[in-house]
Design a protein around this motif. Structure first.
Motif, PDB file in Angstrom:
ATOM      1  N   MET A   1      28.035  -5.173  35.824  1.00 55.11           N
ATOM      2  CA  MET A   1      28.544  -4.452  36.979  1.00 55.11           C
ATOM      3  C   MET A   1      29.212  -3.161  36.503  1.00 55.11           C
ATOM      4  SD  MET A   1      31.060  -5.825  39.907  1.00 55.11           S
ATOM      5  CE  MET A   1      32.323  -4.737  40.451  1.00 55.11           C
ATOM      6  N   VAL A   2      29.021  -2.099  37.241  1.00 59.58           N
ATOM      7  CA  VAL A   2      29.613  -0.818  36.888  1.00 59.58           C
ATOM      8  C   VAL A   2      31.062  -0.825  37.335  1.00 59.58           C
ATOM      9  CG1 VAL A   2      29.556   1.635  37.379  1.00 59.58           C
ATOM     10  CG2 VAL A   2      27.436   0.408  37.015  1.00 59.58           C
ATOM     11  N   ASN A   3      31.954  -0.409  36.427  1.00 55.49           N
ATOM     12  CA  ASN A   3      33.380  -0.443  36.739  1.00 55.49           C
ATOM     13  C   ASN A   3      33.935   0.883  37.227  1.00 55.49           C
ATOM     14  OD1 ASN A   3      33.669  -3.158  36.109  1.00 55.49           O
ATOM     15  ND2 ASN A   3      33.840  -2.702  33.941  1.00 55.49           N
ATOM     16  N   ASP A   4      33.727   1.971  36.480  1.00 55.28           N
ATOM     17  CA  ASP A   4      34.327   3.235  36.875  1.00 55.28           C
ATOM     18  C   ASP A   4      33.437   4.404  36.477  1.00 55.28           C
ATOM     19  OD1 ASP A   4      35.936   5.246  37.731  1.00 55.28           O
ATOM     20  OD2 ASP A   4      37.638   4.738  36.468  1.00 55.28           O
ATOM     21  N   ILE A   5      32.693   4.899  37.423  1.00 57.53           N
ATOM     22  CA  ILE A   5      31.784   6.017  37.191  1.00 57.53           C
ATOM     23  C   ILE A   5      32.552   7.283  36.871  1.00 57.53           C
ATOM     24  CG2 ILE A   5      30.194   7.573  38.388  1.00 57.53           C
ATOM     25  CD1 ILE A   5      28.853   5.206  39.542  1.00 57.53           C
ATOM     26  N   ASP A   7      34.704   7.904  34.827  1.00 54.19           N
ATOM     27  CA  ASP A   7      34.862   8.102  33.389  1.00 54.19           C
ATOM     28  C   ASP A   7      33.640   8.745  32.754  1.00 54.19           C
ATOM     29  OD1 ASP A   7      37.371   6.978  33.448  1.00 54.19           O
ATOM     30  OD2 ASP A   7      36.671   4.990  32.832  1.00 54.19           O
ATOM     31  N   VAL A   8      32.478   8.600  33.374  1.00 52.38           N
ATOM     32  CA  VAL A   8      31.247   9.107  32.774  1.00 52.38           C
ATOM     33  C   VAL A   8      30.547  10.151  33.627  1.00 52.38           C
ATOM     34  CG1 VAL A   8      30.777   7.125  31.295  1.00 52.38           C
ATOM     35  CG2 VAL A   8      29.998   7.108  33.666  1.00 52.38           C
ATOM     36  N   ALA A   9      30.964  10.317  34.878  1.00 49.29           N
ATOM     37  CA  ALA A   9      30.391  11.361  35.717  1.00 49.29           C
ATOM     38  C   ALA A   9      30.919  12.708  35.247  1.00 49.29           C
ATOM     39  CB  ALA A   9      30.767  11.137  37.188  1.00 49.29           C
ATOM     40  N   ALA A  10      30.066  13.713  35.361  1.00 49.21           N
ATOM     41  CA  ALA A  10      30.467  15.037  34.878  1.00 49.21           C
ATOM     42  C   ALA A  10      30.263  16.077  35.975  1.00 49.21           C
ATOM     43  CB  ALA A  10      29.667  15.391  33.636  1.00 49.21           C
ATOM     44  N   PRO A  11      30.972  15.933  37.115  1.00 49.23           N
ATOM     45  CA  PRO A  11      30.763  16.880  38.198  1.00 49.23           C
ATOM     46  C   PRO A  11      31.116  18.301  37.794  1.00 49.23           C
ATOM     47  CG  PRO A  11      32.679  15.532  38.641  1.00 49.23           C
ATOM     48  CD  PRO A  11      32.034  14.990  37.397  1.00 49.23           C
ATOM     49  N   ALA A  82      24.136  10.049  37.753  1.00 52.16           N
ATOM     50  CA  ALA A  82      24.150  10.321  36.315  1.00 52.16           C
ATOM     51  C   ALA A  82      25.270   9.520  35.642  1.00 52.16           C
ATOM     52  CB  ALA A  82      24.337  11.818  36.057  1.00 52.16           C
ATOM     53  N   GLY A  83      26.440   9.471  36.261  1.00 49.65           N
ATOM     54  CA  GLY A  83      27.533   8.670  35.729  1.00 49.65           C
ATOM     55  C   GLY A  83      27.186   7.193  35.681  1.00 49.65           C
ATOM     56  N   PHE A  84      26.535   6.713  36.714  1.00 48.95           N
ATOM     57  CA  PHE A  84      26.097   5.316  36.777  1.00 48.95           C
ATOM     58  C   PHE A  84      25.111   5.020  35.645  1.00 48.95           C
ATOM     59  CE2 PHE A  84      22.814   2.338  38.258  1.00 48.95           C
ATOM     60  CZ  PHE A  84      23.588   1.195  38.431  1.00 48.95           C
ATOM     61  N   VAL A  85      24.125   5.888  35.461  1.00 50.29           N
ATOM     62  CA  VAL A  85      23.126   5.704  34.397  1.00 50.29           C
ATOM     63  C   VAL A  85      23.829   5.673  33.044  1.00 50.29           C
ATOM     64  CG1 VAL A  85      21.188   6.793  33.186  1.00 50.29           C
ATOM     65  CG2 VAL A  85      21.175   6.657  35.695  1.00 50.29           C
ATOM     66  N   ALA A  93      30.290  11.008  29.387  1.00 48.62           N
ATOM     67  CA  ALA A  93      29.854  12.142  30.206  1.00 48.62           C
ATOM     68  C   ALA A  93      29.042  13.158  29.428  1.00 48.62           C
ATOM     69  CB  ALA A  93      31.053  12.827  30.865  1.00 48.62           C
ATOM     70  N   GLY A  94      29.335  13.366  28.176  1.00 47.32           N
ATOM     71  CA  GLY A  94      28.603  14.330  27.381  1.00 47.32           C
ATOM     72  C   GLY A  94      27.198  13.879  27.034  1.00 47.32           C
TER      73      GLY A  94
END
Length: 98
Positions: A1-5, A7-11, A82-85, A93-94
């Motif tokens: 399960m995805v916890n916190d997008i 942290d990895v999303a890069a808007p 993208a953050g989810f992936v 994020a990078g």
């Protein structure tokens, strides 16, 4: 399960994955979309297209979308997808592995 997008999303960043997804969503909706445009709120995506998005993400990025992952917030924008992936792949994020 995805916890916190978040942290990895890069808007707002120049990001190849976000750009690739933005182009896909723009093609799917017939509307030029930005990385943070919510195509669900804009009324551009119906339920059948939402299923198409999940299938596209699984096949294109080699991940499995679990039932617990089917939260609309994971799929609202190109940046969030993208953050989810990245989260499913264990990346940051990078784009690199954590």
């Amino acid at each position: 399960m995805v916890n916190d997008i978040s942290d990895v999303a890069a808007p707002g960043r120049n990001d190849e994955l976000v750009d690739e997804l933005r182009k896909y969503f723009s093609s799917l909706t017939g509307t030029e979309l930005g990385p943070d445009d919510d195509y669900f709120t804009l009324g551009l995506v119906a339920s059948l297209q939402a299923l198409q998005i999940v299938t596209y993400v699984e096949r294109t990025y080699g991940i499995t979308v679990e039932v617990e992952d089917l939260d609309l917030d994971n799929f609202r924008t190109a940046a969030r997808v993208a953050g989810f992936v990245r989260l499913k792949r264990g990346e940051r994020a990078g784009g690199g592995a954590s």
